[in-house]
Design a protein around this motif. Structure first.
Motif, PDB file in Angstrom:
ATOM      1  N   VAL A  79      -4.256  15.467   6.643  1.00  0.00           N
ATOM      2  CA  VAL A  79      -3.767  15.667   5.277  1.00  0.00           C
ATOM      3  C   VAL A  79      -3.770  14.349   4.507  1.00  0.00           C
ATOM      4  CG1 VAL A  79      -1.796  16.364   3.859  1.00  0.00           C
ATOM      5  CG2 VAL A  79      -2.352  17.640   5.955  1.00  0.00           C
ATOM      6  N   ALA A  80      -3.112  13.327   5.070  1.00  0.00           N
ATOM      7  CA  ALA A  80      -2.971  12.055   4.363  1.00  0.00           C
ATOM      8  C   ALA A  80      -2.618  10.967   5.361  1.00  0.00           C
ATOM      9  CB  ALA A  80      -1.891  12.142   3.298  1.00  0.00           C
ATOM     10  N   ALA A  81      -2.854   9.717   4.936  1.00  0.00           N
ATOM     11  CA  ALA A  81      -2.469   8.566   5.750  1.00  0.00           C
ATOM     12  C   ALA A  81      -2.085   7.425   4.824  1.00  0.00           C
ATOM     13  CB  ALA A  81      -3.603   8.147   6.676  1.00  0.00           C
ATOM     14  N   ILE A  82      -1.254   6.523   5.359  1.00  0.00           N
ATOM     15  CA  ILE A  82      -0.819   5.388   4.569  1.00  0.00           C
ATOM     16  C   ILE A  82      -0.813   4.145   5.431  1.00  0.00           C
ATOM     17  CG2 ILE A  82       1.630   5.930   4.992  1.00  0.00           C
ATOM     18  CD1 ILE A  82       2.131   4.880   2.084  1.00  0.00           C
ATOM     19  N   PHE A  83      -1.262   3.052   4.858  1.00  0.00           N
ATOM     20  CA  PHE A  83      -1.347   1.762   5.511  1.00  0.00           C
ATOM     21  C   PHE A  83       0.065   1.262   5.843  1.00  0.00           C
ATOM     22  CE2 PHE A  83      -4.406  -1.298   6.644  1.00  0.00           C
ATOM     23  CZ  PHE A  83      -3.877  -2.565   6.475  1.00  0.00           C
ATOM     24  N   PRO A  84       0.202   0.396   6.857  1.00  0.00           N
ATOM     25  CA  PRO A  84       1.536  -0.091   7.227  1.00  0.00           C
ATOM     26  C   PRO A  84       2.350  -0.674   6.076  1.00  0.00           C
ATOM     27  CG  PRO A  84       0.003  -0.671   8.949  1.00  0.00           C
ATOM     28  CD  PRO A  84      -0.806  -0.056   7.844  1.00  0.00           C
ATOM     29  N   SER A  85       1.701  -1.415   5.198  1.00  0.00           N
ATOM     30  CA  SER A  85       2.422  -2.007   4.066  1.00  0.00           C
ATOM     31  C   SER A  85       2.611  -1.032   2.913  1.00  0.00           C
ATOM     32  CB  SER A  85       1.659  -3.225   3.556  1.00  0.00           C
ATOM     33  OG  SER A  85       0.408  -2.824   3.015  1.00  0.00           O
ATOM     34  N   GLY A  86       1.904   0.089   2.974  1.00  0.00           N
ATOM     35  CA  GLY A  86       1.942   1.045   1.872  1.00  0.00           C
ATOM     36  C   GLY A  86       0.915   0.760   0.800  1.00  0.00           C
ATOM     37  N   SER A  87       0.105  -0.261   1.005  1.00  0.00           N
ATOM     38  CA  SER A  87      -0.837  -0.688  -0.025  1.00  0.00           C
ATOM     39  C   SER A  87      -2.096   0.173  -0.092  1.00  0.00           C
ATOM     40  CB  SER A  87      -1.243  -2.147   0.214  1.00  0.00           C
ATOM     41  OG  SER A  87      -1.863  -2.273   1.486  1.00  0.00           O
ATOM     42  N   GLY A  88      -2.306   0.998   0.898  1.00  0.00           N
ATOM     43  CA  GLY A  88      -3.482   1.856   0.904  1.00  0.00           C
ATOM     44  C   GLY A  88      -3.152   3.246   1.387  1.00  0.00           C
ATOM     45  N   THR A  89      -3.826   4.232   0.815  1.00  0.00           N
ATOM     46  CA  THR A  89      -3.635   5.627   1.200  1.00  0.00           C
ATOM     47  C   THR A  89      -4.981   6.332   1.298  1.00  0.00           C
ATOM     48  OG1 THR A  89      -3.314   6.256  -1.114  1.00  0.00           O
ATOM     49  CG2 THR A  89      -1.321   5.866   0.191  1.00  0.00           C
ATOM     50  N   ASP A  90      -4.957   7.453   1.968  1.00  0.00           N
ATOM     51  CA  ASP A  90      -6.160   8.262   2.127  1.00  0.00           C
ATOM     52  C   ASP A  90      -5.724   9.720   2.134  1.00  0.00           C
ATOM     53  OD1 ASP A  90      -8.563   8.883   4.800  1.00  0.00           O
ATOM     54  OD2 ASP A  90      -8.824   9.003   2.615  1.00  0.00           O
ATOM     55  N   TYR A  91      -6.530  10.589   1.502  1.00  0.00           N
ATOM     56  CA  TYR A  91      -6.161  11.998   1.404  1.00  0.00           C
ATOM     57  C   TYR A  91      -7.353  12.894   1.719  1.00  0.00           C
ATOM     58  CZ  TYR A  91      -2.150  10.196  -1.141  1.00  0.00           C
ATOM     59  OH  TYR A  91      -1.012   9.511  -1.492  1.00  0.00           O
ATOM     60  N   ALA A  92      -7.045  14.032   2.307  1.00  0.00           N
ATOM     61  CA  ALA A  92      -8.057  15.058   2.465  1.00  0.00           C
ATOM     62  C   ALA A  92      -8.431  15.599   1.084  1.00  0.00           C
ATOM     63  CB  ALA A  92      -7.528  16.185   3.344  1.00  0.00           C
ATOM     64  N   ASP A  93      -9.673  16.026   0.937  1.00  0.00           N
ATOM     65  CA  ASP A  93     -10.129  16.550  -0.351  1.00  0.00           C
ATOM     66  C   ASP A  93      -9.280  17.731  -0.810  1.00  0.00           C
ATOM     67  OD1 ASP A  93     -13.714  16.023   0.218  1.00  0.00           O
ATOM     68  OD2 ASP A  93     -12.115  14.669  -0.420  1.00  0.00           O
ATOM     69  N   SER A  94      -8.805  18.518   0.137  1.00  0.00           N
ATOM     70  CA  SER A  94      -8.067  19.734  -0.198  1.00  0.00           C
ATOM     71  C   SER A  94      -6.712  19.461  -0.839  1.00  0.00           C
ATOM     72  CB  SER A  94      -7.872  20.589   1.055  1.00  0.00           C
ATOM     73  OG  SER A  94      -7.166  19.866   2.048  1.00  0.00           O
ATOM     74  N   VAL A  95      -6.189  18.246  -0.676  1.00  0.00           N
ATOM     75  CA  VAL A  95      -4.867  17.931  -1.228  1.00  0.00           C
ATOM     76  C   VAL A  95      -4.911  16.812  -2.252  1.00  0.00           C
ATOM     77  CG1 VAL A  95      -3.813  18.665   0.946  1.00  0.00           C
ATOM     78  CG2 VAL A  95      -4.196  16.221   0.508  1.00  0.00           C
ATOM     79  N   LEU A  96      -6.082  16.193  -2.434  1.00  0.00           N
ATOM     80  CA  LEU A  96      -6.215  15.078  -3.357  1.00  0.00           C
ATOM     81  C   LEU A  96      -5.806  15.491  -4.765  1.00  0.00           C
ATOM     82  CD1 LEU A  96      -7.207  12.124  -3.494  1.00  0.00           C
ATOM     83  CD2 LEU A  96      -9.460  13.026  -4.120  1.00  0.00           C
ATOM     84  N   GLY A  97      -4.913  14.700  -5.346  1.00  0.00           N
ATOM     85  CA  GLY A  97      -4.427  15.000  -6.683  1.00  0.00           C
ATOM     86  C   GLY A  97      -3.177  15.862  -6.698  1.00  0.00           C
ATOM     87  N   ARG A  98      -2.841  16.475  -5.565  1.00  0.00           N
ATOM     88  CA  ARG A  98      -1.647  17.317  -5.481  1.00  0.00           C
ATOM     89  C   ARG A  98      -0.584  16.718  -4.579  1.00  0.00           C
ATOM     90  NH1 ARG A  98      -1.857  22.195  -3.187  1.00  0.00           N
ATOM     91  NH2 ARG A  98      -3.566  21.679  -1.755  1.00  0.00           N
ATOM     92  N   PHE A  99      -1.012  16.034  -3.525  1.00  0.00           N
ATOM     93  CA  PHE A  99      -0.091  15.447  -2.562  1.00  0.00           C
ATOM     94  C   PHE A  99      -0.101  13.928  -2.699  1.00  0.00           C
ATOM     95  CE2 PHE A  99      -0.292  18.932   0.989  1.00  0.00           C
ATOM     96  CZ  PHE A  99      -0.013  19.897   0.039  1.00  0.00           C
ATOM     97  N   THR A 100       1.063  13.331  -2.429  1.00  0.00           N
ATOM     98  CA  THR A 100       1.186  11.871  -2.433  1.00  0.00           C
ATOM     99  C   THR A 100       2.014  11.440  -1.235  1.00  0.00           C
ATOM    100  OG1 THR A 100       1.110  11.822  -4.861  1.00  0.00           O
ATOM    101  CG2 THR A 100       1.930   9.854  -3.739  1.00  0.00           C
ATOM    102  N   THR A 101       1.507  10.477  -0.499  1.00  0.00           N
ATOM    103  CA  THR A 101       2.293   9.923   0.598  1.00  0.00           C
ATOM    104  C   THR A 101       2.773   8.533   0.228  1.00  0.00           C
ATOM    105  OG1 THR A 101       2.359   9.518   2.978  1.00  0.00           O
ATOM    106  CG2 THR A 101       0.302   8.952   1.843  1.00  0.00           C
ATOM    107  N   SER A 102       3.966   8.202   0.667  1.00  0.00           N
ATOM    108  CA  SER A 102       4.556   6.890   0.423  1.00  0.00           C
ATOM    109  C   SER A 102       5.447   6.556   1.609  1.00  0.00           C
ATOM    110  CB  SER A 102       5.364   6.887  -0.876  1.00  0.00           C
ATOM    111  OG  SER A 102       6.435   7.830  -0.809  1.00  0.00           O
ATOM    112  N   ARG A 103       5.909   5.328   1.652  1.00  0.00           N
ATOM    113  CA  ARG A 103       6.770   4.931   2.752  1.00  0.00           C
ATOM    114  C   ARG A 103       7.792   3.923   2.285  1.00  0.00           C
ATOM    115  NH1 ARG A 103       2.848   2.941   7.194  1.00  0.00           N
ATOM    116  NH2 ARG A 103       4.771   2.403   8.327  1.00  0.00           N
ATOM    117  N   ASP A 104       8.910   3.901   2.996  1.00  0.00           N
ATOM    118  CA  ASP A 104       9.975   2.925   2.786  1.00  0.00           C
ATOM    119  C   ASP A 104      10.229   2.275   4.144  1.00  0.00           C
ATOM    120  OD1 ASP A 104      13.229   3.003   1.134  1.00  0.00           O
ATOM    121  OD2 ASP A 104      12.278   1.493   2.388  1.00  0.00           O
ATOM    122  N   ASN A 105       9.656   1.118   4.359  1.00  0.00           N
ATOM    123  CA  ASN A 105       9.770   0.475   5.669  1.00  0.00           C
ATOM    124  C   ASN A 105      11.203   0.026   5.979  1.00  0.00           C
ATOM    125  OD1 ASN A 105       7.086   0.906   6.306  1.00  0.00           O
ATOM    126  ND2 ASN A 105       6.423  -1.115   5.614  1.00  0.00           N
TER     127      ASN A 105
END
Length: 124
Positions: free
Chosen positions: A48-74
């Motif tokens: 579905v999605a992935a996020i870099f350890p620092s949160g500076s980069g993300t990746d999304y599946a085409d099926s959710v791009l534009g609808r889903f957002t991943t974030s993190r609070d370390n």
């Protein structure tokens, strides 16, 4: 050993929104790439999605791009998946997972730790 615990899944209507959370048990969380996957009945687990350890980069599946957002609070050892404009096809058990490296982030077999999953059901 890192333990992951997802929450936030529930029944929602088409077009609605949900925010999933995944809390890690260890401060090493901040060194991990975090991924979100889902598995619907009778289907394989999919990225579905992935996020870099620092949160500076993300990746999304085409099926959710534009609808889903991943974030993190370390500081809170937590990763989030914000899901908007939900569709019936988004119904699945959602899992968070942790791995060391960004390369290969879309492959579920390469993740080291997994949560138990949280059910998201979208009614049509």
């Amino acid at each position: 050993q890192v333990q992951l615990l997802e929450s936030g899944g529930r029944l929602v209507q088409t077009g609605g929104s949900l925010r999933l959370s995944c809390v890690a048990s260890d401060r090493s969380f901040r060194t991990y790439v975090m991924g979100w996957f889902r598995q619907a009945p009778g289907k394989e687990r999919e990225f579905v999605a992935a996020i870099f350890p620092s949160g500076s980069g993300t990746d999304y599946a085409d099926s959710v791009l534009g609808r889903f957002t991943t974030s993190r609070d370390n500081a809170k050892n937590t990763v989030y998946l914000e899901m908007n404009s939900l569709e019936y096809e988004d119904t699945a058990v959602y899992y968070c997972a942790a791995r060391q490296y960004w390369f290969g982030r879309r492959v579920p077999d390469d993740y080291d730790y997994w949560g138990q999953g949280t059910q998201v059901t979208v009614s049509s």
